[in-house]
Design an enzyme around this catalytic site. Structure first.
Site, PDB file in Angstrom:
ATOM      1  CE1 TYR A  31      -3.913   2.013   0.329  1.00 47.45           C
ATOM      2  CE2 TYR A  31      -3.179   2.626   2.523  1.00 47.45           C
ATOM      3  CZ  TYR A  31      -4.045   2.792   1.474  1.00 47.45           C
ATOM      4  OH  TYR A  31      -5.031   3.723   1.558  1.00 47.45           O
TER       5      TYR A  31
ATOM      6  CE  LYS B 211     -23.613 -19.084 -16.406  1.00 49.20           C
ATOM      7  NZ  LYS B 211     -23.659 -20.136 -17.420  1.00 49.20           N
TER       8      LYS B 211
ATOM      9  CB  ALA C  39     -29.518 -15.389 -26.486  1.00 50.78           C
TER      10      ALA C  39
ATOM     11  CG  ASN D 284     -23.410 -21.848 -20.880  1.00 51.86           C
ATOM     12  OD1 ASN D 284     -23.337 -22.106 -19.675  1.00 51.86           O
ATOM     13  ND2 ASN D 284     -24.286 -20.986 -21.385  1.00 51.86           N
TER      14      ASN D 284
HETATM   15  N1  LIG Z   1     -27.810 -25.530 -21.523  1.00 52.90           N
HETATM   16  C1  LIG Z   1     -27.196 -24.392 -21.676  1.00 52.90           C
HETATM   17  O1  LIG Z   1     -25.974 -24.284 -21.597  1.00 52.90           O
HETATM   18  C2  LIG Z   1     -28.006 -23.178 -21.992  1.00 52.90           C
HETATM   19  C3  LIG Z   1     -27.346 -22.019 -22.405  1.00 52.90           C
HETATM   20  C4  LIG Z   1     -28.089 -20.891 -22.721  1.00 52.90           C
HETATM   21  C5  LIG Z   1     -29.449 -20.912 -22.583  1.00 52.90           C
HETATM   22  N2  LIG Z   1     -30.048 -22.052 -22.126  1.00 52.90           N
HETATM   23  C6  LIG Z   1     -31.486 -22.076 -21.917  1.00 52.90           C
HETATM   24  O2  LIG Z   1     -32.184 -21.758 -23.096  1.00 52.90           O
HETATM   25  C7  LIG Z   1     -33.374 -21.057 -22.765  1.00 52.90           C
HETATM   26  C8  LIG Z   1     -33.457 -19.790 -23.624  1.00 52.90           C
HETATM   27  O3  LIG Z   1     -32.388 -18.933 -23.291  1.00 52.90           O
HETATM   28  P1  LIG Z   1     -32.055 -17.710 -24.246  1.00 52.90           P
HETATM   29  O4  LIG Z   1     -30.951 -16.980 -23.566  1.00 52.90           O
HETATM   30  O5  LIG Z   1     -31.894 -18.162 -25.648  1.00 52.90           O
HETATM   31  O6  LIG Z   1     -33.399 -16.880 -24.086  1.00 52.90           O
HETATM   32  P2  LIG Z   1     -34.111 -15.930 -25.140  1.00 52.90           P
HETATM   33  O7  LIG Z   1     -35.185 -15.250 -24.394  1.00 52.90           O
HETATM   34  O8  LIG Z   1     -33.119 -15.131 -25.870  1.00 52.90           O
HETATM   35  O9  LIG Z   1     -34.760 -16.950 -26.206  1.00 52.90           O
HETATM   36  C9  LIG Z   1     -35.905 -17.738 -26.011  1.00 52.90           C
HETATM   37  C10 LIG Z   1     -36.598 -17.886 -27.386  1.00 52.90           C
HETATM   38  O10 LIG Z   1     -37.601 -18.885 -27.283  1.00 52.90           O
HETATM   39  C11 LIG Z   1     -38.774 -18.412 -27.928  1.00 52.90           C
HETATM   40  N3  LIG Z   1     -39.950 -19.073 -27.354  1.00 52.90           N
HETATM   41  C12 LIG Z   1     -40.444 -18.915 -26.105  1.00 52.90           C
HETATM   42  N4  LIG Z   1     -41.540 -19.676 -25.951  1.00 52.90           N
HETATM   43  C13 LIG Z   1     -41.718 -20.349 -27.114  1.00 52.90           C
HETATM   44  C14 LIG Z   1     -42.689 -21.294 -27.586  1.00 52.90           C
HETATM   45  N5  LIG Z   1     -43.698 -21.702 -26.791  1.00 52.90           N
HETATM   46  N6  LIG Z   1     -42.575 -21.758 -28.847  1.00 52.90           N
HETATM   47  C15 LIG Z   1     -41.575 -21.325 -29.657  1.00 52.90           C
HETATM   48  N7  LIG Z   1     -40.626 -20.420 -29.269  1.00 52.90           N
HETATM   49  C16 LIG Z   1     -40.714 -19.956 -28.016  1.00 52.90           C
HETATM   50  C17 LIG Z   1     -38.772 -16.904 -27.693  1.00 52.90           C
HETATM   51  O11 LIG Z   1     -39.572 -16.225 -28.637  1.00 52.90           O
HETATM   52  C18 LIG Z   1     -37.276 -16.592 -27.832  1.00 52.90           C
HETATM   53  O12 LIG Z   1     -36.938 -16.304 -29.177  1.00 52.90           O
HETATM   54  C19 LIG Z   1     -33.320 -20.790 -21.260  1.00 52.90           C
HETATM   55  O13 LIG Z   1     -34.144 -21.703 -20.594  1.00 52.90           O
HETATM   56  C20 LIG Z   1     -31.886 -21.035 -20.889  1.00 52.90           C
HETATM   57  O14 LIG Z   1     -31.748 -21.589 -19.597  1.00 52.90           O
HETATM   58  C21 LIG Z   1     -29.358 -23.166 -21.837  1.00 52.90           C
HETATM   59  O1  LIG Z   2     -26.525 -21.077 -16.481  1.00 55.60           O
HETATM   60  C1  LIG Z   2     -26.600 -22.183 -17.019  1.00 55.60           C
HETATM   61  O2  LIG Z   2     -26.703 -23.247 -16.378  1.00 55.60           O
HETATM   62  C2  LIG Z   2     -26.531 -22.324 -18.505  1.00 55.60           C
HETATM   63  C3  LIG Z   2     -26.970 -21.137 -19.269  1.00 55.60           C
HETATM   64  O3  LIG Z   2     -26.092 -20.073 -19.185  1.00 55.60           O
HETATM   65  C4  LIG Z   2     -28.402 -20.759 -19.033  1.00 55.60           C
HETATM   66  O4  LIG Z   2     -28.688 -19.559 -19.050  1.00 55.60           O
HETATM   67  O5  LIG Z   2     -29.232 -21.643 -18.858  1.00 55.60           O
HETATM   68 MG   LIG Z   3     -27.052 -18.211 -19.185  1.00 50.83          MG
END
Ligand SMILES: NC(=O)c1ccc[n+]([C@@H]2O[C@H](COP(=O)([O-])OP(=O)(O)OC[C@H]3O[C@@H](n4cnc5c(N)ncnc54)[C@H](O)[C@@H]3O)[C@@H](O)[C@H]2O)c1
Ligand SMILES: O=C(O)C[C@H](O)C(=O)O
Ligand SMILES: [Mg+2]
Length: 447
Positions: free
Chosen positions: A112, A167, A270, A373
């Protein structure tokens, strides 16, 4: 079947008579509980006390289970039911800790005032030295606006903090990176970009997390252009990397030619749009996509994918189906085609439980707990930080995906998320590509 989301720990005493633990396990199973870990707390001369972790679908099942255990005879006793998940979150999951031992006045003067002033001057003259003399070179900001926390939706940044702390834990333990949560009290892309740029001097990377679509696309693109440190939206590219790896493994095991397979993506937010883009860039010719939002389908079409109007139709035609909608149970089991690969990746609950999809005839099925992820972002950032790279490029992401696929045991879709060797291999793969890129830049500059 629903995903077993509720986790409790039961402290159970059993008299030391063979078969008693079996009785307890059967009672838990009959009440619909899945047993996780069993930890022996105390072994006495006549009895044993164990902590048994149990997962169930509903809160009421815990009461049923406790009742059933209390009715067991022969001296079996349930002492306590505790919520280990809440307990693990008490006081938060991370803390900032000093690396130096502060014992004497000499220590104080070294770390420091007045010693520190000279270090400041050195950095003032040569800003790059901050990477040597501060923690900046090993720090990544984990930035959220709270608009798409898992599949829970727009629950706000503070409610999203447990995910951000999670995270940070993963960054620390899997890649030795300081992940610092940054909660933004704005959803406005201009303000997000301005804020992240303003705080960026303290970091060597930016992980955007759980920022909803469509504003996440603009935010990431602008930050990538305007900052000279790596920026990655985890839900887009971290997810795309791990999904590509799982898809490569599934196709290898099921004898499907990935590039000529019909791939269907349900949910084009996303995660879904980035997965589709990644698969198309990898050479998959036909990616079909469904989303309730017409704009999301237009975005897919702009990248060369084929929007469809019905999820049922997509299920009927595709060899590989990936879902990221955040809607639990969206995929009906009668839609599953025999031999299909189904990755229902929404957290905390998938669009279809893997066991249900497998019972309905799927060749391979997984949810977002395993295809997650966590297998991507720690090694990707470790790799670019090691190489002192200013960006994360598509070839780096492909190298990460291929490495994860190569580390997967035959019959599995992805490796164990806590296998440190996998994170090391991902780091090395990304670093190799980054170092080659750095050399190309040096070569071009010297021409
Ligand atoms: N396993 C992983 O590593 C991982 C990583 C990222 C996101 N995810 C999961 O994916 C999901 C979405 O995350 P995101 O960041 O893409 O969210 P987001 O909000 O960007 O996307 C969700 C999409 O799903 C669509 N949607 C919602 N309901 C629907 C339906 N009934 N029919 C058709 N389309 C529909 C929405 O319009 C939107 O475009 C979350 O549950 C998140 O936990 C998982
Ligand atoms: O957080 C997680 O477990 C994965 C992903 O980033 C999500 O948003 O679902
Ligand atoms: Mg996430």
């Amino acid at each position: 079947m629903m995903s077993k989301q509720i986790i409790r720990t039961l402290m159970v005493e059993t008299p030391s008579i063979p078969g008693n633990l079996g009785k307890v396990a059967t009672t838990i199973g009959l009440a619909g509980g899945d047993i996780g870990e069993i930890q022996t707390v105390k072994v006495g001369p006549n009895y044993t006390i164990r902590n048994i972790t149990v997962q169930v679908d509903h809160e009421e099942q815990i009461e049923e289970l406790a009742d059933a255990l209390s009715r067991l005879d022969g001296g079996i006793r349930l002492h306590a039911v505790s919520d280990e998940v809440l307990h693990a979150h008490e006081g938060g999951k991370i803390h900032m800790k000093s690396k130096v031992d502060l014992q004497t006045l000499a220590d104080l003067r070294r770390v420091y005032t007045p010693g520190v002033a000279n270090v400041c001057r050195i950095i003032e003259k040569e800003p790059d030295k901050a990477k040597i003399y501060t923690s900046i070179g090993n720090s990544v900001a984990i930035v959220t606006d709270g608009t798409a926390i898992l599949g829970l939706g727009d629950i706000g940044p503070v409610a999203g903090m447990p995910v951000m702390e999670g995270k940070a834990v993963l960054f620390d333990q899997l890649a030795g990176i300081n992940g610092i949560p940054i909660l933004l009290n704005t959803k406005d892309p201009d303000e997000i970009v301005r804020t992240v740029k303003n705080i960026s001097p303290g970091y060597s990377g930016i992980l955007l997390e759980d920022i909803g679509s469509p504003h996440c696309f603009e935010v990431e693109e602008r930050l990538k252009k305007e900052l000279d440190i790596p920026v990655m939206h985890d839900d887009q590219h971290g997810t795309a990397v791990v999904t590509l790896a799982a898809t490569i493994s599934a196709c290898k095991s099921a004898g499907i030619d990935l590039k000529n397979a019909q791939v269907g993506q349900i949910g084009l937010g996303a995660a879904g749009l980035a997965i589709s883009r990644m698969l198309m860039a990898y050479g998959v010719k036909d990616v079909f996509g469904a989303d309730k939002s017409p704009d999301a389908k237009v975005r897919l079409a702009n990248y060369g994918g084929h929007p469809v109007d019905s999820i049922e139709m997509l299920m009927n035609t595709c060899d590989i189906v990936i879902a990221t909608t955040g809607v639990p149970g969206l995929i009906q089991k009668q839609w599953v085609r025999p031999g299909q690969v189904i990755l229902a990746l929404s957290n905390p609950k998938p669009e279809i439980e893997p066991e249900v999809a497998l019972q309905a005839g799927a060749a391979y099925a997984a949810d977002g707990r395993s295809v997650n992820n966590v297998l991507g972002f720690p090694g990707i950032f470790r790799g670019v930080l090691n190489a002192q790279s200013s960006e994360i490029t598509h070839p780096m992401l492909v190298a990460a995906a291929e490495t994860i696929a190569a580390c997967t045991k035959p019959g599995d879709l992805v490796p164990h998320p806590l296998d440190l060797n996998v994170h090391k291999m991902v780091t090395e793969a990304v670093e190799r590509v980054a170092v080659q890129d750095n050399r190309k830049v040096e070569y071009t500059c010297s021409l």
